[in-house]
Design a protein around this motif. Structure first.
Motif, mmCIF file in Angstrom:
data_model
loop_
_atom_site.group_PDB
_atom_site.id
_atom_site.type_symbol
_atom_site.label_atom_id
_atom_site.label_comp_id
_atom_site.label_asym_id
_atom_site.label_seq_id
_atom_site.Cartn_x
_atom_site.Cartn_y
_atom_site.Cartn_z
ATOM 1 N N THR A 1 0.840 -1.196 0.000
ATOM 2 C CA THR A 1 0.000 0.000 0.000
ATOM 3 C C THR A 1 0.873 1.243 0.000
ATOM 4 O O THR A 1 1.866 1.316 0.738
ATOM 5 C CB THR A 1 -0.910 0.010 1.240
ATOM 6 N N VAL A 2 0.490 2.209 -0.842
ATOM 7 C CA VAL A 2 1.129 3.525 -0.835
ATOM 8 C C VAL A 2 0.120 4.499 -0.241
ATOM 9 O O VAL A 2 -1.006 4.623 -0.734
ATOM 10 C CB VAL A 2 1.542 3.974 -2.243
ATOM 11 N N LEU A 3 0.531 5.202 0.820
ATOM 12 C CA LEU A 3 -0.357 6.100 1.549
ATOM 13 C C LEU A 3 -0.097 7.547 1.139
ATOM 14 O O LEU A 3 1.017 8.065 1.318
ATOM 15 C CB LEU A 3 -0.151 5.930 3.054
ATOM 16 N N PHE A 4 -1.115 8.193 0.622
ATOM 17 C CA PHE A 4 -1.062 9.611 0.280
ATOM 18 C C PHE A 4 -1.836 10.402 1.338
ATOM 19 O O PHE A 4 -2.909 9.982 1.766
ATOM 20 C CB PHE A 4 -1.709 9.861 -1.091
ATOM 21 N N ARG A 5 -1.313 11.537 1.700
ATOM 22 C CA ARG A 5 -2.004 12.412 2.645
ATOM 23 C C ARG A 5 -2.381 11.660 3.930
ATOM 24 O O ARG A 5 -3.542 11.349 4.176
ATOM 25 C CB ARG A 5 -3.257 13.028 2.018
ATOM 26 N N GLU A 6 -1.406 11.342 4.722
ATOM 27 C CA GLU A 6 -1.658 10.630 5.978
ATOM 28 C C GLU A 6 -2.636 11.417 6.837
ATOM 29 O O GLU A 6 -2.467 12.602 7.078
ATOM 30 C CB GLU A 6 -0.340 10.445 6.726
ATOM 31 N N GLU A 7 -3.666 10.754 7.285
ATOM 32 C CA GLU A 7 -4.689 11.366 8.130
ATOM 33 C C GLU A 7 -4.927 10.453 9.323
ATOM 34 O O GLU A 7 -5.364 9.323 9.165
ATOM 35 C CB GLU A 7 -5.989 11.585 7.347
ATOM 36 N N GLY A 8 -4.646 10.949 10.514
ATOM 37 C CA GLY A 8 -4.804 10.102 11.683
ATOM 38 C C GLY A 8 -3.536 9.316 11.963
ATOM 39 O O GLY A 8 -2.428 9.677 11.575
ATOM 40 N N ARG A 9 -3.681 8.178 12.589
ATOM 41 C CA ARG A 9 -2.535 7.379 13.013
ATOM 42 C C ARG A 9 -1.980 6.576 11.848
ATOM 43 O O ARG A 9 -2.709 5.907 11.129
ATOM 44 C CB ARG A 9 -2.957 6.427 14.140
#
Length: 291
Positions: A138-146
């Motif tokens: 998984t590639v995470l864009f715009r981390e939001e939260g933990r």
């Protein structure tokens, strides 16, 4: 337009795959492409970012043409980077509705069997458990939260800055290859080819050119819409004569009656297209007769 080898209508010129389509953006260089508040992406920055991500998907993640890449995030500039990176890598992009719950997303993921998830923080919360069970990176864009961490999740912001001179992966999809899978409700996806998607991208240009010709203008010579100097293109002499007519030529405009199943009313106003059909509640209506 011409009739292709399979008997379907195709555009005679222009890109025949989505990779060919997106590669043309490189020529626009520093011109603005994406705006997000104070953030700006030029065409060059966008293409470099998409190319760098495509190389990572191919070389680091080991994905090959035909593998699926799910794109699930809200309306962000990174959505464009993720989708077009998949096309530059020869992957099949699977864009999913950001409003879907985890219960709606997971069956679709089971059906399309993606090789990578390109998601924002909110979508990761909904599909993260599925990705861990399935072992999908998984590639995470715009981390939001933990940030969940783990070997399977990497933050896009941690990737090296894109090299503006670097090329995308050396792959050449064919026009008949699959490019996108679209899901509505349920787990039955509609698969479309590169040729179909490239044709859809060209359709707006075709219709704009046809509209310019209809008003007596030369396609591509008018001001850029939305530009500060944009002004309406004056109609041609032929169109002006028809607009000044005595009403013998006109086209119908439907006004609904407000009742379910009603046929509505028609009014006739002078206009340059007397034979236009009007879409009503029960399909196309014929225009009002000439007076």
């Amino acid at each position: 337009m011409v009739r292709g080898e399979r008997g379907t209508l195709e555009y005679a010129d222009g890109p025949r795959t989505l990779r060919e389509f997106v590669e043309t953006t490189w020529a626009y260089g520093d011109s603005p492409f994406l705006l997000d508040g104070e953030r700006r992406f030029s065409y060059g920055e966008f293409f470099a970012a998409a190319s760098a991500l495509a190389v990572r998907l191919s070389e680091r993640y080991g994905l090959r043409p035909g593998d699926r890449a799910v794109v699930a995030m809200r309306n962000l500039p990174e959505w464009q980077i993720a989708f077009w990176a998949a096309q530059l890598a020869g992957l099949i992009a699977v864009p999913l509705d950001a409003r879907w719950s985890g219960a709606a997303l997971c069956p679709v993921l089971e059906d399309c069997e993606p090789g990578v998830l390109l998601v924002d923080g909110e979508r990761l919360e909904r599909v993260g458990e599925w990705a861990r069970r399935a072992g999908v990176r998984t590639v995470l864009f715009r981390e939001e939260g933990r940030f969940p961490g783990g070997a399977g999740v990497q933050r896009y912001e941690d990737f090296p800055a894109p090299d503006p001179l670097a090329a995308p992966p050396d792959v050449e999809p064919r026009p008949e290859d699959d490019s996108v899978i679209l899901y509505a409700a349920g787990t039955k996806g509609a698969v479309t080819t590169h040729l179909a998607q490239a044709g859809a991208a060209l359709d707006a240009r075709y219709r704009a050119a046809a509209s310019a010709l209809a008003r007596g203008a030369l396609p591509g010579t008018g001001p850029v819409p939305g530009h500060p100097g944009h002004a309406p293109v004056p109609p041609s002499r032929r169109v002006r004569r028809r607009l000044r007519g005595d009403g013998r030529r006109g086209h119908a405009h439907a006004r609904g009656s407000g009742r379910s199943g009603g046929r509505g009313e028609h009014s006739v106003r002078p206009g340059p297209h007397p034979r236009n059909r009007v879409q009503g509640r029960h399909g196309p209506r014929r225009p009002a007769p000439r007076r």
